[in-house]
Design a protein around this motif. Sequence first.
Motif, PDB file in Angstrom:
ATOM      1  N   GLY A 235       0.808  -1.208   0.000  1.00 50.14           N
ATOM      2  CA  GLY A 235       0.000   0.000   0.000  1.00 50.14           C
ATOM      3  C   GLY A 235       0.842   1.259   0.000  1.00 50.14           C
ATOM      4  N   ILE A 236       0.229   2.361  -0.437  1.00 50.58           N
ATOM      5  CA  ILE A 236       0.912   3.645  -0.473  1.00 50.58           C
ATOM      6  C   ILE A 236       1.389   4.022   0.924  1.00 50.58           C
ATOM      7  CG2 ILE A 236       0.617   6.116  -0.906  1.00 50.58           C
ATOM      8  CD1 ILE A 236       0.682   4.505  -3.446  1.00 50.58           C
ATOM      9  N   GLY A 237       2.650   4.457   0.998  1.00 43.40           N
ATOM     10  CA  GLY A 237       3.199   4.891   2.269  1.00 43.40           C
ATOM     11  C   GLY A 237       3.930   3.819   3.044  1.00 43.40           C
ATOM     12  N   ASN A 238       3.921   2.580   2.540  1.00 43.58           N
ATOM     13  CA  ASN A 238       4.638   1.491   3.206  1.00 43.58           C
ATOM     14  C   ASN A 238       5.977   1.275   2.507  1.00 43.58           C
ATOM     15  OD1 ASN A 238       2.766   0.342   5.311  1.00 43.58           O
ATOM     16  ND2 ASN A 238       1.426   0.281   3.512  1.00 43.58           N
ATOM     17  N   TYR A 239       7.065   1.510   3.227  1.00 44.64           N
ATOM     18  CA  TYR A 239       8.391   1.466   2.617  1.00 44.64           C
ATOM     19  C   TYR A 239       9.356   0.628   3.447  1.00 44.64           C
ATOM     20  CZ  TYR A 239       6.945   5.288  -0.435  1.00 44.64           C
ATOM     21  OH  TYR A 239       6.303   6.048  -1.369  1.00 44.64           O
ATOM     22  N   CYS A 240      10.329   0.083   2.737  1.00 43.96           N
ATOM     23  CA  CYS A 240      11.515  -0.438   3.398  1.00 43.96           C
ATOM     24  C   CYS A 240      12.706   0.354   2.873  1.00 43.96           C
ATOM     25  CB  CYS A 240      11.696  -1.940   3.141  1.00 43.96           C
ATOM     26  SG  CYS A 240      11.882  -2.398   1.397  1.00 43.96           S
ATOM     27  N   PHE A 241      13.857   0.207   3.527  1.00 46.89           N
ATOM     28  CA  PHE A 241      15.025   1.006   3.179  1.00 46.89           C
ATOM     29  C   PHE A 241      16.219   0.096   2.934  1.00 46.89           C
ATOM     30  CE2 PHE A 241      12.159   3.753   5.379  1.00 46.89           C
ATOM     31  CZ  PHE A 241      12.230   4.935   4.672  1.00 46.89           C
ATOM     32  N   SER A 242      16.809   0.249   1.759  1.00 43.44           N
ATOM     33  CA  SER A 242      18.022  -0.488   1.407  1.00 43.44           C
ATOM     34  C   SER A 242      19.218   0.376   1.794  1.00 43.44           C
ATOM     35  CB  SER A 242      18.037  -0.793  -0.093  1.00 43.44           C
ATOM     36  OG  SER A 242      19.224  -1.438  -0.465  1.00 43.44           O
ATOM     37  N   VAL A 243      20.113  -0.184   2.615  1.00 38.51           N
ATOM     38  CA  VAL A 243      21.192   0.598   3.225  1.00 38.51           C
ATOM     39  C   VAL A 243      22.535  -0.091   3.025  1.00 38.51           C
ATOM     40  CG1 VAL A 243      22.108   1.466   5.421  1.00 38.51           C
ATOM     41  CG2 VAL A 243      19.646   1.560   4.970  1.00 38.51           C
ATOM     42  N   ASP A 244      23.543   0.698   2.667  1.00 40.85           N
ATOM     43  CA  ASP A 244      24.946   0.264   2.689  1.00 40.85           C
ATOM     44  C   ASP A 244      25.661   1.081   3.751  1.00 40.85           C
ATOM     45  OD1 ASP A 244      24.554  -1.448   0.546  1.00 40.85           O
ATOM     46  OD2 ASP A 244      25.263  -0.007  -0.941  1.00 40.85           O
ATOM     47  N   ALA A 245      26.371   0.404   4.650  1.00 42.59           N
ATOM     48  CA  ALA A 245      27.096   1.081   5.722  1.00 42.59           C
ATOM     49  C   ALA A 245      28.560   0.682   5.688  1.00 42.59           C
ATOM     50  CB  ALA A 245      26.489   0.720   7.081  1.00 42.59           C
TER      51      ALA A 245
END
Length: 311
Positions: A235-245
Amino acid sequence: MSATRYTYLGPEGTFTEAALRTLPEAATRELVPMVSVPAALDAVRASEAAGALVPIENSVEGGVTATLDELAKGEPLMIYREVVLPIAFALLVRPGTALKDIKTVTGHPVAQPQVRNWLGAHLPNTVWESAASNADGARLVQEGRYDAAFAGEFAAATYGLEPLVTEIHDAANAETRFVLVGRPARPAAPTGADKTSVVIWLGDDHPGALLELLQEFAVRGVNLMRIESRPTGQGIGNYCFSVDAEGHITDRRVGEALMGLKRISPQVRFLGSYPRAGVALEDVRQLRPGTSDSAFSAASDWLARCQDGRF
């Protein structure tokens, strides 16, 4: 599992194949082109290949969404190493084709932003149609479906084409980053010049939700090299975040940051700790005071003494 087989985003003649062939072990592997990023990764999930090389990031266009999304869903996979390849395009045509004859052109969607200005200056009236890969675009030109394709110059011989123009790129020093992906296992030992990749899901939507995730890195002195939001499909507004550290999961600052994320996020997917491409140990950023493993150990010892009444 086929321990001697690597898949990659095909067909033959892609930049992905060129990147894969820079790996020393590629000389002893069967290299199998696949029609898409999901197909290349699914072969690893099905134990039909030991690894898959796929593009994940471009210095002009940003993240390769097909790869980011595939790594965030389905059976878990892990990144074992990365390859960074300089990118310059050639305009490939059938023999005898002149610039004035080109009415249609094709290439991978990620290629278009990298040649848009050149295309507007030299072929302003051509029609662009996207292909599954740059090499697939070359194949379509060979078959007569398009007049020209933007691809690597090395793909010309494979498809019986000629490079009409070479060294095409709107941004100087453009690069694409590729990752070698396999099934989950113990990460390689830290080198001191490493990168850790994760996917993090937001919990309930409230002010400062993303800041809370980022603070887990910041307070421990972990530098983020890339962060991109991707829709979860829920649904709109549901996100995950791909991160490189920066750093390795065995570094205390990185491990404790991941533990902190696990406490406050509904889901964290570890994608691997692996050597950074082209970075020498002497070029690694100096750690902030208080963020080294020895500093974490000293703080842990102090806490134990306090708990024992030995402070």
